[in-house]
Design an enzyme around this catalytic site. Structure first.
Site, short mmCIF file in Angstrom:
data_model
loop_
_atom_site.label_atom_id
_atom_site.label_comp_id
_atom_site.label_asym_id
_atom_site.label_seq_id
_atom_site.Cartn_x
_atom_site.Cartn_y
_atom_site.Cartn_z
N TRP A 111 29.68 56.95 44.62
CA TRP A 111 29.80 56.26 43.33
C TRP A 111 29.11 54.91 43.33
O TRP A 111 29.06 54.24 42.32
CB TRP A 111 31.28 56.12 42.92
CG TRP A 111 32.15 55.62 44.01
CD1 TRP A 111 32.43 54.33 44.31
CD2 TRP A 111 32.87 56.42 44.96
NE1 TRP A 111 33.27 54.28 45.39
CE2 TRP A 111 33.56 55.54 45.81
CE3 TRP A 111 32.99 57.80 45.19
CZ2 TRP A 111 34.37 55.98 46.86
CZ3 TRP A 111 33.79 58.24 46.22
CH2 TRP A 111 34.46 57.34 47.04
N GLU A 138 37.07 55.37 40.19
CA GLU A 138 38.17 54.40 40.29
C GLU A 138 39.52 55.07 40.08
O GLU A 138 40.51 54.71 40.72
CB GLU A 138 37.97 53.26 39.28
CG GLU A 138 36.84 52.31 39.63
CD GLU A 138 37.05 51.59 40.97
OE1 GLU A 138 38.20 51.50 41.44
OE2 GLU A 138 36.05 51.14 41.57
N GLN A 173 45.56 54.99 44.91
CA GLN A 173 46.52 55.57 45.86
C GLN A 173 45.94 56.68 46.73
O GLN A 173 46.67 57.51 47.27
CB GLN A 173 47.76 56.12 45.13
CG GLN A 173 48.73 55.03 44.77
CD GLN A 173 49.10 55.05 43.31
OE1 GLN A 173 48.57 55.82 42.54
NE2 GLN A 173 49.99 54.19 42.94
N LEU A 191 44.65 66.15 45.40
CA LEU A 191 44.52 64.69 45.29
C LEU A 191 45.85 64.02 44.93
O LEU A 191 46.04 62.84 45.17
CB LEU A 191 43.51 64.31 44.19
CG LEU A 191 42.06 64.10 44.58
CD1 LEU A 191 41.25 63.71 43.36
CD2 LEU A 191 41.92 63.03 45.65
N GLY A 192 46.76 64.81 44.32
CA GLY A 192 48.07 64.26 43.97
C GLY A 192 48.02 63.38 42.73
O GLY A 192 46.96 63.14 42.16
N TYR A 219 43.35 47.11 36.09
CA TYR A 219 42.46 47.23 37.25
C TYR A 219 41.23 48.10 36.90
O TYR A 219 40.09 47.70 37.11
CB TYR A 219 43.21 47.83 38.46
CG TYR A 219 42.25 48.20 39.55
CD1 TYR A 219 41.79 47.22 40.43
CD2 TYR A 219 41.72 49.49 39.66
CE1 TYR A 219 40.85 47.52 41.40
CE2 TYR A 219 40.78 49.79 40.62
CZ TYR A 219 40.35 48.81 41.49
OH TYR A 219 39.41 49.11 42.43
N ASP A 277 43.91 44.99 42.53
CA ASP A 277 44.86 46.00 43.01
C ASP A 277 45.53 45.45 44.28
O ASP A 277 45.36 44.28 44.63
CB ASP A 277 44.16 47.34 43.24
CG ASP A 277 43.15 47.27 44.38
OD1 ASP A 277 42.92 46.17 44.92
OD2 ASP A 277 42.60 48.32 44.76
N CYS A 317 40.00 43.04 56.10
CA CYS A 317 41.28 42.36 55.88
C CYS A 317 42.36 43.42 55.62
O CYS A 317 42.96 43.51 54.55
CB CYS A 317 41.16 41.40 54.70
SG CYS A 317 42.51 40.20 54.63
N CYS A 374 39.72 39.42 61.65
CA CYS A 374 39.29 38.09 61.18
C CYS A 374 37.99 37.65 61.85
O CYS A 374 37.18 36.95 61.23
CB CYS A 374 40.38 37.06 61.43
SG CYS A 374 41.91 37.49 60.57
N CYS A 395 35.12 38.60 59.83
CA CYS A 395 35.28 38.37 58.39
C CYS A 395 34.28 37.34 57.84
O CYS A 395 34.17 36.24 58.37
CB CYS A 395 36.70 37.90 58.11
SG CYS A 395 36.97 37.56 56.38
N SER A 441 55.68 58.82 45.22
CA SER A 441 55.83 57.36 45.21
C SER A 441 57.29 56.91 45.21
O SER A 441 57.63 55.94 45.86
CB SER A 441 55.03 56.74 44.07
OG SER A 441 55.34 57.40 42.88
FE1 SF4 Z 1 41.63 38.38 55.89
FE2 SF4 Z 1 39.32 37.30 56.55
FE3 SF4 Z 1 41.40 35.76 56.19
FE4 SF4 Z 1 41.31 37.32 58.31
S1 SF4 Z 1 39.95 35.66 57.85
S2 SF4 Z 1 43.05 37.04 56.95
S3 SF4 Z 1 40.25 39.10 57.50
S4 SF4 Z 1 40.42 37.00 54.64
#
Ligand code: SF4
Length: 355
Positions: A26, A39, A44, A82-83, A122, A140, A194, A201, A204, A302
């Site tokens: 997509w 989307e 879920q 897919l539910g 959303y 979301d 994340c 991190c 990130c 759910s």
């Molecule tokens: Fe999330 Fe990045 Fe913060 Fe770590 S550094 S908590 S991965 S936003």
């Protein structure tokens, strides 16, 4: 948030997304209909699960018109597995509105698109930003997780009113020049870096700007109070075959959980002293003898859980069946829209009977 901070975050996020984004079907299109379908499917449901469904669905219903005129049974068959089947029905209802009231052009303002059936805040924001490049929020659970850590927002995300705080934060931060990459960047970051537990991190792109990271509290956020207890239903399902090889199915009611899907006769025993045979006779008007056990499992929806036990049942006497019940050949059974727990039982029955 000061202007420099906002600029740095959006630039880091957008550049990372444009470089690192996963190659998903997509993401090859700007067609608002196809983005809308993706989307809705992704709500879920995991990306890997959605990919083959999305590709088959778009091949079968390549345009708004083709989905608007699809038969419900066929549509549910495409969605099978897919539910959350009400998503498919709502999608079709929304698509019909676009065909009939908007000349087959998906509306490009939040006000109009939000009036369509099944299009929540959303989905509206995702379609508007990705297909039309409109700077609109698409918040979301994933996005709330990322932002709660990045901006150190400690509101309880289980409370519906908290969403507004995150929507406002997105509207402040969003890249007006590339809202599509910005929103998708937030979604992608939540999906691959994340993550709910053990966020990566060190990889990130916005680590330098992340308060939770500096505080060492990334795993403590977001704050989410536990939902009320889920309800447990102990379901007993029976696959009943009659002499001519036909199998009994029952259509579920047209509203509520798994609406209009087919299942094998399924009962809940009112007390521990009731037998499956008694309750099936009472509910379906047929006498059966419970035979081999097929498969037992839990299926989690759910807000409720089915603890399913399934059996083969021998038909002893047959009376007139209640309206939603029907005998089907084995081939026909396989062609009916059935929810995942029913498919599991059907597969177990076929395996036992070498079919
Ligand atoms: Fe999330 Fe990045 Fe913060 Fe770590 S550094 S908590 S991965 S936003």
């Amino acid at each position: 948030m000061n202007e420099l901070y906002k600029k740095q975050v959006r630039s880091a996020l957008v550049s990372w997304f444009l470089e690192e984004k996963r190659d998903l079907p997509w993401r090859k299109t700007k067609d608002p209909y196809k983005i809308w379908v993706s989307e809705v499917m992704l709500q879920q449901t995991k990306v890997d699960t959605v990919i083959p469904y999305y590709e088959r669905f778009i091949a079968k219903y390549p345009s708004l018109e083709s989905l608007a005129t699809a038969k419900e049974g066929e549509l549910l068959k495409e969605w099978e597995g897919l539910g959350y089947y009400s998503r498919a029905r709502n999608l079709q209802a929304g698509v019909k509105e676009v065909v009939e009231a908007y000349g087959s052009v998906v509306p490009s303002t939040r006000k109009e698109i939000s009036k369509l059936k099944g299009v929540g805040p959303y989905t509206a924001g995702a379609v508007l930003s990705i297909a039309y490049g409109v700077p609109e929020h698409a918040v979301d659970g994933n996005v709330m997780r990322v932002l709660s850590r990045l901006l150190f927002i400690k509101e309880d995300i289980a409370k519906p009113k908290t969403k507004k705080i995150f929507e406002e934060a997105v509207m402040e931060l969003i890249d007006e020049n590339n809202p599509s990459a910005f929103n998708q960047g937030l979604m992608e970051l939540g999906a691959v870096i994340c993550t709910p537990t053990k966020p990566k991190c060190l990889l990130c792109p916005v680590r330098e700007y992340c308060t939770a990271f500096f505080e060492g509290k990334q795993e403590e956020l977001p704050i989410k109070t536990i939902n009320k207890k889920t309800k447990l239903h102990k379901m007993k399902a029976v696959v009943i075959e009659r002499d001519n090889g036909q199998i009994l199915l029952e259509k579920r009611p047209s509203k509520g959980l798994l609406a209009n899907m087919w299942q094998f006769p399924m009962v809940e025993l009112p007390t521990a002293t009731h037998t499956v045979e008694e309750v099936v006779e009472h509910d379906y008007g047929i006498a059966i003898k419970k035979e081999n056990e097929l498969i037992a499992f839990k299926h989690i929806f759910s807000h409720l859980v089915w603890e399913v036990e399934s059996f083969e049942g021998e038909l002893v006497t047959e009376k007139e069946l209640p309206a939603p019940c029907k005998w089907f050949t084995k081939e026909e059974v396989s062609n009916q829209p059935m929810p995942v727990p029913v498919i599991k039982i059907w597969n177990a029955w076929k395996e036992r009977n070498n079919i």
